[in-house]
Design a protein around this motif. Structure first.
Motif, mmCIF file in Angstrom:
data_model
loop_
_atom_site.group_PDB
_atom_site.id
_atom_site.type_symbol
_atom_site.label_atom_id
_atom_site.label_comp_id
_atom_site.label_asym_id
_atom_site.label_seq_id
_atom_site.Cartn_x
_atom_site.Cartn_y
_atom_site.Cartn_z
ATOM 1 N N GLY A 160 0.782 -1.225 0.000
ATOM 2 C CA GLY A 160 0.000 0.000 0.000
ATOM 3 C C GLY A 160 0.814 1.276 0.000
ATOM 4 O O GLY A 160 0.242 2.372 -0.027
ATOM 5 N N ARG A 161 2.133 1.175 -0.009
ATOM 6 C CA ARG A 161 2.973 2.375 0.056
ATOM 7 C C ARG A 161 3.571 2.683 -1.313
ATOM 8 O O ARG A 161 3.855 1.793 -2.109
ATOM 9 N N ARG A 162 3.775 3.982 -1.564
ATOM 10 C CA ARG A 162 4.278 4.437 -2.863
ATOM 11 C C ARG A 162 5.802 4.522 -2.849
ATOM 12 O O ARG A 162 6.418 4.895 -1.842
ATOM 13 N N ILE A 163 6.373 4.184 -3.993
ATOM 14 C CA ILE A 163 7.830 4.196 -4.158
ATOM 15 C C ILE A 163 8.265 5.527 -4.759
ATOM 16 O O ILE A 163 7.683 6.011 -5.735
ATOM 17 N N ASP A 164 9.292 6.114 -4.179
ATOM 18 C CA ASP A 164 9.877 7.338 -4.737
ATOM 19 C C ASP A 164 10.816 6.994 -5.886
ATOM 20 O O ASP A 164 10.738 7.590 -6.960
ATOM 21 N N ARG A 165 11.695 5.994 -5.671
ATOM 22 C CA ARG A 165 12.644 5.635 -6.733
ATOM 23 C C ARG A 165 13.345 4.321 -6.367
ATOM 24 O O ARG A 165 13.324 3.875 -5.213
ATOM 25 N N LEU A 166 13.973 3.738 -7.371
ATOM 26 C CA LEU A 166 14.865 2.599 -7.182
ATOM 27 C C LEU A 166 16.231 3.007 -7.701
ATOM 28 O O LEU A 166 16.394 3.324 -8.889
ATOM 29 N N ASP A 167 17.216 3.031 -6.819
ATOM 30 C CA ASP A 167 18.591 3.335 -7.209
ATOM 31 C C ASP A 167 19.353 2.024 -7.367
ATOM 32 O O ASP A 167 19.457 1.251 -6.402
ATOM 33 N N VAL A 168 19.866 1.751 -8.554
ATOM 34 C CA VAL A 168 20.697 0.570 -8.786
ATOM 35 C C VAL A 168 22.147 1.015 -8.758
ATOM 36 O O VAL A 168 22.592 1.800 -9.597
ATOM 37 N N LEU A 169 22.895 0.527 -7.780
ATOM 38 C CA LEU A 169 24.266 0.960 -7.562
ATOM 39 C C LEU A 169 25.273 -0.035 -8.115
ATOM 40 O O LEU A 169 26.384 0.344 -8.477
ATOM 41 N N ALA A 170 24.906 -1.298 -8.161
ATOM 42 C CA ALA A 170 25.768 -2.327 -8.745
ATOM 43 C C ALA A 170 25.102 -2.750 -10.057
ATOM 44 O O ALA A 170 24.183 -3.576 -10.058
ATOM 45 N N PHE A 171 25.557 -2.191 -11.148
ATOM 46 C CA PHE A 171 24.825 -2.360 -12.407
ATOM 47 C C PHE A 171 24.900 -3.789 -12.941
ATOM 48 O O PHE A 171 24.060 -4.195 -13.744
ATOM 49 N N HIS A 172 25.888 -4.567 -12.472
ATOM 50 C CA HIS A 172 25.926 -5.972 -12.874
ATOM 51 C C HIS A 172 24.728 -6.740 -12.331
ATOM 52 O O HIS A 172 24.363 -7.788 -12.853
ATOM 53 N N ALA A 173 24.112 -6.227 -11.256
ATOM 54 C CA ALA A 173 22.995 -6.936 -10.629
ATOM 55 C C ALA A 173 21.703 -6.802 -11.425
ATOM 56 O O ALA A 173 20.818 -7.662 -11.328
ATOM 57 N N LEU A 174 21.557 -5.748 -12.207
ATOM 58 C CA LEU A 174 20.327 -5.518 -12.971
ATOM 59 C C LEU A 174 20.380 -6.319 -14.268
ATOM 60 O O LEU A 174 21.239 -6.084 -15.125
ATOM 61 N N LYS A 175 19.441 -7.241 -14.428
ATOM 62 C CA LYS A 175 19.472 -8.166 -15.565
ATOM 63 C C LYS A 175 18.491 -7.786 -16.679
ATOM 64 O O LYS A 175 18.430 -8.488 -17.691
ATOM 65 N N THR A 176 17.723 -6.722 -16.503
ATOM 66 C CA THR A 176 16.737 -6.321 -17.510
ATOM 67 C C THR A 176 16.896 -4.835 -17.822
ATOM 68 O O THR A 176 17.479 -4.079 -17.032
#
Length: 286
Positions: free
Chosen positions: A20-36
């Protein structure tokens, strides 16, 4: 690595904090972790958390409404974890920080998704359907959802493959890893090297023990915060990680086999008629 009981408890804990809570942002700091890359990370901003669940050992944060959902899917692998943050972050972490990604809610609270060590295997996927994640698409039935007949068919199809490997292969049965496969086989008094295609009475015993072991672990884990789950799991394990300690059933010293950068523990009396398995690491030492 967190397995079915811990990921279930994480999902329960995080849903109580995020739903039920709203997200302000997602910060990806280790770019190898993001697969999409599609949808982009920016698509998470402004979304409301609908629920938190799991697929085997994968954690899923569902965003948006039923008509237009996004799914943030996380695999914590060997050294990943999630930490709840009660205060807004003060600046960005340094490059040496273990924080791989940071989910920030509108009031500044949120999650730090961390990964320790040098072996980087944590994975983040932002998808429209969790089935788009290859690891989820390949999962076998959940260990707590498969019935005994289905379980028996999985073991029969595996033939002479070692039961230890069959239990922890996610394409066979989802949710069990190295630790709980050790615990299940010890409780069933079964050798890790026993062929999977076994007698019906052995299948029934193993199926019952598998469910009991996982359900008991879930009951212990649920209600603990993310920061407590690792310690709870470690203290509750009876065989895994207990090399050299006395078996809780017979008192014999727990033995281990090391292979390919991994290891498993077992009781030679309870599981192999008092005989120890050859361990190439120890054999070379002596």
């Amino acid at each position: 690595m967190p397995e079915l009981p811990e990921v279930h408890a994480l999902a329960v804990d995080l849903e109580s904090r995020l739903a039920g809570r709203r997200i302000d942002r997602l910060d990806v700091l280790a770019f190898h972790a993001l697969k999409t890359f599609d949808p982009p990370v920016s698509a998470v901003a402004g979304q409301t958390v609908h629920r938190v669940g799991r697929h085997g050992k994968w954690l899923e944060i569902v965003l948006g409404d039923q008509q237009a959902q996004l799914h943030l899917v996380i695999h914590l692998s060997l050294a990943g974890w999630i930490r709840w943050r009660d205060k807004a972050p003060s600046g960005m972490p340094s490059r040496k920080s273990p924080i791989a990604a940071r989910l920030v809610l509108e009031d500044g609270t949120g999650l730090d998704i961390t990964e320790a060590g040098t072996r980087k295997a944590l994975a983040l996927h932002i998808v429209r359907d969790p089935a788009e994640v290859p690891g989820i698409a390949k999962l076998g039935p959940d260990a707590l959802e498969v019935d005994e007949a289905g379980f028996a068919e999985i073991l029969k199809s595996a033939g002479r493959a070692r039961i230890k490997n069959v239990l922890k292969t996610q394409g066979n049965i989802a949710g069990i890893g190295n630790a709980y496969s050790d615990e299940i086989l010890h409780a069933a008094k079964m050798s890790p090297f026993q062929p999977a295609n076994m007698e019906p009475e052995d299948v029934a015993r193993l199926y019952t023990v598998m469910r009991q072991t996982l359900l008991q672990a879930m009951a212990r884990a649920e209600g603990h915060s993310a920061s407590e789950l690792k310690r709870e799991k470690k203290t509750a394990l009876r065989v895994h990680g207990r090399f050299g300690e006395p078996c809780p059933e017979c008192g014999e010293a727990i033995k281990q086999v090391v292979y390919s950068g991994s290891s498993f523990q077992y009781c030679p009396v309870c599981q192999n008629e008092g005989k120890s398995f050859s361990d190439r690491g120890m054999d070379r030492l002596f």
